[in-house]
Enzyme design. Sequence first.
Site, PDB file in Angstrom:
ATOM      1  N   ARG A   1      21.132 -10.770  66.106  1.00 26.87           N
ATOM      2  CA  ARG A   1      20.516 -10.485  67.393  1.00 26.87           C
ATOM      3  C   ARG A   1      20.194 -11.782  68.141  1.00 26.87           C
ATOM      4  NH1 ARG A   1      15.276  -6.668  66.767  1.00 26.87           N
ATOM      5  NH2 ARG A   1      14.367  -8.579  66.015  1.00 26.87           N
TER       6      ARG A   1
ATOM      7  N   LYS B   1      14.787   0.008  65.689  1.00 27.51           N
ATOM      8  CA  LYS B   1      13.838   0.879  66.413  1.00 27.51           C
ATOM      9  C   LYS B   1      14.049   0.818  67.914  1.00 27.51           C
ATOM     10  CE  LYS B   1       9.967  -1.010  65.003  1.00 27.51           C
ATOM     11  NZ  LYS B   1      10.425  -2.056  64.072  1.00 27.51           N
TER      12      LYS B   1
ATOM     13  N   ARG C   1      17.438 -13.440  68.790  1.00 27.88           N
ATOM     14  CA  ARG C   1      16.288 -13.591  69.677  1.00 27.88           C
ATOM     15  C   ARG C   1      15.532 -14.872  69.301  1.00 27.88           C
ATOM     16  NH1 ARG C   1      13.007  -8.117  69.333  1.00 27.88           N
ATOM     17  NH2 ARG C   1      11.510  -9.421  68.249  1.00 27.88           N
TER      18      ARG C   1
ATOM     19  N   ARG D   1       7.809 -12.284  59.488  1.00 30.03           N
ATOM     20  CA  ARG D   1       7.644 -10.950  60.095  1.00 30.03           C
ATOM     21  C   ARG D   1       7.755  -9.860  59.028  1.00 30.03           C
ATOM     22  NH1 ARG D   1      11.156 -12.015  64.402  1.00 30.03           N
ATOM     23  NH2 ARG D   1      11.972  -9.926  64.591  1.00 30.03           N
TER      24      ARG D   1
ATOM     25  N   ARG E   1       0.959  -1.295  64.485  1.00 29.45           N
ATOM     26  CA  ARG E   1       1.500  -2.197  63.467  1.00 29.45           C
ATOM     27  C   ARG E   1       0.473  -2.548  62.405  1.00 29.45           C
ATOM     28  NH1 ARG E   1       5.931  -4.580  66.657  1.00 29.45           N
ATOM     29  NH2 ARG E   1       7.151  -6.015  65.416  1.00 29.45           N
TER      30      ARG E   1
HETATM   31  P1  AMP Z   1       9.137  -6.392  68.348  1.00 32.42           P
HETATM   32  O1  AMP Z   1       9.886  -6.464  69.640  1.00 32.42           O
HETATM   33  O2  AMP Z   1       8.537  -5.031  68.100  1.00 32.42           O
HETATM   34  O3  AMP Z   1       9.917  -6.914  67.187  1.00 32.42           O
HETATM   35  O4  AMP Z   1       7.876  -7.377  68.501  1.00 32.42           O
HETATM   36  C1  AMP Z   1       8.056  -8.766  68.665  1.00 32.42           C
HETATM   37  C2  AMP Z   1       6.724  -9.483  68.429  1.00 32.42           C
HETATM   38  O5  AMP Z   1       5.746  -9.024  69.360  1.00 32.42           O
HETATM   39  C3  AMP Z   1       6.094  -9.235  67.060  1.00 32.42           C
HETATM   40  O6  AMP Z   1       6.618 -10.080  66.054  1.00 32.42           O
HETATM   41  C4  AMP Z   1       4.638  -9.531  67.356  1.00 32.42           C
HETATM   42  O7  AMP Z   1       4.394 -10.925  67.439  1.00 32.42           O
HETATM   43  C5  AMP Z   1       4.466  -8.955  68.762  1.00 32.42           C
HETATM   44  N1  AMP Z   1       4.058  -7.531  68.707  1.00 32.42           N
HETATM   45  C6  AMP Z   1       4.779  -6.451  69.126  1.00 32.42           C
HETATM   46  N2  AMP Z   1       4.107  -5.319  68.909  1.00 32.42           N
HETATM   47  C7  AMP Z   1       2.926  -5.675  68.346  1.00 32.42           C
HETATM   48  C8  AMP Z   1       1.799  -4.956  67.861  1.00 32.42           C
HETATM   49  N3  AMP Z   1       1.751  -3.608  67.900  1.00 32.42           N
HETATM   50  N4  AMP Z   1       0.764  -5.672  67.347  1.00 32.42           N
HETATM   51  C9  AMP Z   1       0.787  -7.008  67.304  1.00 32.42           C
HETATM   52  N5  AMP Z   1       1.826  -7.749  67.698  1.00 32.42           N
HETATM   53  C10 AMP Z   1       2.892  -7.098  68.223  1.00 32.42           C
END
Ligand code: AMP
Length: 187
Positions: free
Chosen positions: A127, A13, A129, A140, A88
């Site tokens: 990746r 994404k 991270r 996740r 989410r």
């Molecule tokens: P991402 O970069 O989208 O994979 O997000 C990394 C982490 O950020 C996720 O595993 C969550 O811990 C937190 N996070 C990102 N977006 C959200 C969201 N909309 N709601 C809650 N936690 C989020």
Amino acid sequence: MNLIFFGAPGVGKGTQAEKLAARLGIPHISTGAIFRAALQQGKELGLRAREYMDRGALVPDELTTAIVVEALQEPENANGFILDGYPRNLSQAEDLERALAEQGRGIDSVLYLTAPQHEIVERMLARGRNDDTEDVINHRLEVYRQETEPVLKFYQDRELVREVYGVGGIDEVHDRVFDAAKVAAES
Ligand code: AMP
């Protein structure tokens, strides 16, 4: 155009949202990237988000939604945006709908990026991270299935979802994404 990029963690994404945003000339809003940047800058928001991110859990809605609502009020996001990683869960989807409606706006399309699970896990491991260890990845994906997948139905009910196959080279997938966005813009 007001777009959401939807899909499992690790499906691509972020990469695709960024490329599409550059091509359409509209901003890309990634809640995960905002949390990571806040953490790097040592901000309170980042420190609070970290304990959830490190476990692969969702950061509480109050924190996350506040960021998005604030972003939606920025003039640079007034003429369109691409949301990536938000909403989410259903409560976030409802909050987003309400916040946009208050501004007389709505979501135009949800681009749903798909890939087989083994591909997704491989990509996340590659990746590297902080939150990309095997245990955290599994958590996740579990959170995604339990809390995030119902959001897909929320938007399917509103007939906004366009599925895009996310396996292939970055440019190849981008072409599919761009076509889907073009169809959305024309409808
Ligand atoms: P991402 O970069 O989208 O994979 O997000 C990394 C982490 O950020 C996720 O595993 C969550 O811990 C937190 N996070 C990102 N977006 C959200 C969201 N909309 N709601 C809650 N936690 C989020």
